[in-house]
Design a protein around this motif. Sequence first.
Motif, PDB file in Angstrom:
ATOM      1  N   ASN A 215       0.941  -1.116  -0.062  1.00 53.19           N
ATOM      2  CA  ASN A 215      -0.136  -0.095   0.045  1.00 53.19           C
ATOM      3  C   ASN A 215       0.726   1.347  -0.075  1.00 53.19           C
ATOM      4  O   ASN A 215       0.455   2.482  -0.519  1.00 53.19           O
ATOM      5  CB  ASN A 215      -0.834   0.033   1.317  1.00 53.19           C
ATOM      6  CG  ASN A 215      -2.015  -0.921   0.830  1.00 53.19           C
ATOM      7  OD1 ASN A 215      -2.426  -1.370  -0.247  1.00 53.19           O
ATOM      8  ND2 ASN A 215      -2.484  -1.444   1.996  1.00 53.19           N
ATOM      9  N   THR A 216       1.923   1.270   0.821  1.00 52.47           N
ATOM     10  CA  THR A 216       2.927   2.266   0.623  1.00 52.47           C
ATOM     11  C   THR A 216       3.390   2.505  -0.854  1.00 52.47           C
ATOM     12  O   THR A 216       3.273   3.954  -1.151  1.00 52.47           O
ATOM     13  CB  THR A 216       4.068   1.982   1.559  1.00 52.47           C
ATOM     14  OG1 THR A 216       3.632   2.080   2.807  1.00 52.47           O
ATOM     15  CG2 THR A 216       4.954   3.242   1.600  1.00 52.47           C
ATOM     16  N   GLU A 217       3.688   1.666  -1.718  1.00 56.67           N
ATOM     17  CA  GLU A 217       4.405   1.806  -2.932  1.00 56.67           C
ATOM     18  C   GLU A 217       3.348   1.931  -3.978  1.00 56.67           C
ATOM     19  O   GLU A 217       3.690   2.326  -5.277  1.00 56.67           O
ATOM     20  CB  GLU A 217       5.213   0.506  -3.089  1.00 56.67           C
ATOM     21  CG  GLU A 217       6.512   0.450  -2.060  1.00 56.67           C
ATOM     22  CD  GLU A 217       7.349  -0.872  -2.544  1.00 56.67           C
ATOM     23  OE1 GLU A 217       7.251  -1.246  -3.662  1.00 56.67           O
ATOM     24  OE2 GLU A 217       7.750  -1.270  -1.550  1.00 56.67           O
ATOM     25  N   HIS A 218       2.026   1.372  -3.952  1.00 59.81           N
ATOM     26  CA  HIS A 218       1.110   1.347  -4.910  1.00 59.81           C
ATOM     27  C   HIS A 218      -0.305   1.862  -4.398  1.00 59.81           C
ATOM     28  O   HIS A 218      -0.823   1.497  -3.378  1.00 59.81           O
ATOM     29  CB  HIS A 218       0.857  -0.080  -5.310  1.00 59.81           C
ATOM     30  CG  HIS A 218       2.118  -0.846  -5.884  1.00 59.81           C
ATOM     31  ND1 HIS A 218       2.643  -0.561  -6.793  1.00 59.81           N
ATOM     32  CD2 HIS A 218       2.696  -1.852  -4.934  1.00 59.81           C
ATOM     33  CE1 HIS A 218       3.814  -1.544  -6.925  1.00 59.81           C
ATOM     34  NE2 HIS A 218       3.657  -2.066  -5.897  1.00 59.81           N
ATOM     35  N   SER A 219      -0.624   2.937  -4.845  1.00 60.97           N
ATOM     36  CA  SER A 219      -1.968   3.671  -4.465  1.00 60.97           C
ATOM     37  C   SER A 219      -3.040   2.970  -5.226  1.00 60.97           C
ATOM     38  O   SER A 219      -2.770   2.225  -6.508  1.00 60.97           O
ATOM     39  CB  SER A 219      -1.852   4.974  -4.849  1.00 60.97           C
ATOM     40  OG  SER A 219      -1.499   5.506  -6.176  1.00 60.97           O
ATOM     41  N   VAL A 220      -4.305   3.175  -4.968  1.00 60.85           N
ATOM     42  CA  VAL A 220      -5.562   2.799  -5.723  1.00 60.85           C
ATOM     43  C   VAL A 220      -5.412   3.249  -7.050  1.00 60.85           C
ATOM     44  O   VAL A 220      -5.099   4.507  -7.270  1.00 60.85           O
ATOM     45  CB  VAL A 220      -6.734   2.945  -5.060  1.00 60.85           C
ATOM     46  CG1 VAL A 220      -7.842   2.485  -5.836  1.00 60.85           C
ATOM     47  CG2 VAL A 220      -6.767   2.198  -3.581  1.00 60.85           C
TER      48      VAL A 220
ATOM     49  N   SER B 152      -2.992   2.072  -9.329  1.00 57.95           N
ATOM     50  CA  SER B 152      -1.895   1.921  -9.900  1.00 57.95           C
ATOM     51  C   SER B 152      -1.990   0.597 -10.888  1.00 57.95           C
ATOM     52  O   SER B 152      -2.407  -0.469 -10.531  1.00 57.95           O
ATOM     53  CB  SER B 152      -0.725   1.452  -8.750  1.00 57.95           C
ATOM     54  OG  SER B 152      -0.612   2.501  -7.870  1.00 57.95           O
TER      55      SER B 152
ATOM     56  N   THR C 192      -5.119  -1.473  -9.789  1.00 59.06           N
ATOM     57  CA  THR C 192      -5.769  -1.765  -8.532  1.00 59.06           C
ATOM     58  C   THR C 192      -6.946  -1.055  -8.272  1.00 59.06           C
ATOM     59  O   THR C 192      -7.245   0.155  -8.723  1.00 59.06           O
ATOM     60  CB  THR C 192      -4.785  -1.491  -7.383  1.00 59.06           C
ATOM     61  OG1 THR C 192      -4.557  -0.106  -7.394  1.00 59.06           O
ATOM     62  CG2 THR C 192      -3.546  -2.353  -7.431  1.00 59.06           C
TER      63      THR C 192
ATOM     64  N   THR D   2      -8.770  -1.351  -5.040  1.00 60.93           N
ATOM     65  CA  THR D   2      -8.746  -1.388  -3.834  1.00 60.93           C
ATOM     66  C   THR D   2      -7.330  -1.285  -3.002  1.00 60.93           C
ATOM     67  O   THR D   2      -6.298  -1.499  -3.973  1.00 60.93           O
ATOM     68  CB  THR D   2      -9.241  -2.563  -2.910  1.00 60.93           C
ATOM     69  OG1 THR D   2      -8.318  -3.639  -3.040  1.00 60.93           O
ATOM     70  CG2 THR D   2     -10.738  -2.649  -3.557  1.00 60.93           C
ATOM     71  N   GLU D   3      -6.996  -0.612  -1.784  1.00 58.14           N
ATOM     72  CA  GLU D   3      -5.792  -1.059  -1.175  1.00 58.14           C
ATOM     73  C   GLU D   3      -5.794  -2.679  -0.845  1.00 58.14           C
ATOM     74  O   GLU D   3      -6.898  -3.373  -0.933  1.00 58.14           O
ATOM     75  CB  GLU D   3      -5.575  -0.421   0.084  1.00 58.14           C
ATOM     76  CG  GLU D   3      -5.729   1.142  -0.033  1.00 58.14           C
ATOM     77  CD  GLU D   3      -5.588   1.898   1.401  1.00 58.14           C
ATOM     78  OE1 GLU D   3      -5.939   1.235   2.254  1.00 58.14           O
ATOM     79  OE2 GLU D   3      -4.870   2.891   1.605  1.00 58.14           O
TER      80      GLU D   3
END
Length: 64
Positions: free
Chosen positions: A17-22, A24, A42, A44-45
């Motif tokens: 979740n830190t590296e990939h926002s919804v 991505s 994505t 969702t988280e």
Amino acid sequence: MSQIDIGADQDRVDAFNTEHSVGSWVRYWTGTRQDPAKSGQTRTEAQLLSGHTPVVWVTGHGAP
């Protein structure tokens, strides 16, 4: 039977979740990693499904 390490799984979810926002773009596999990868965004988280399996929902695949 192996013991589930929920702490390690939660750490992986948090790192994702830190590296990939919804929204991505990510690669994912619906079978084994020997199968061709697919790509999608994505929706969702990442989260722990039923408290033990890291998942993220991807546009065009799966539920919710």
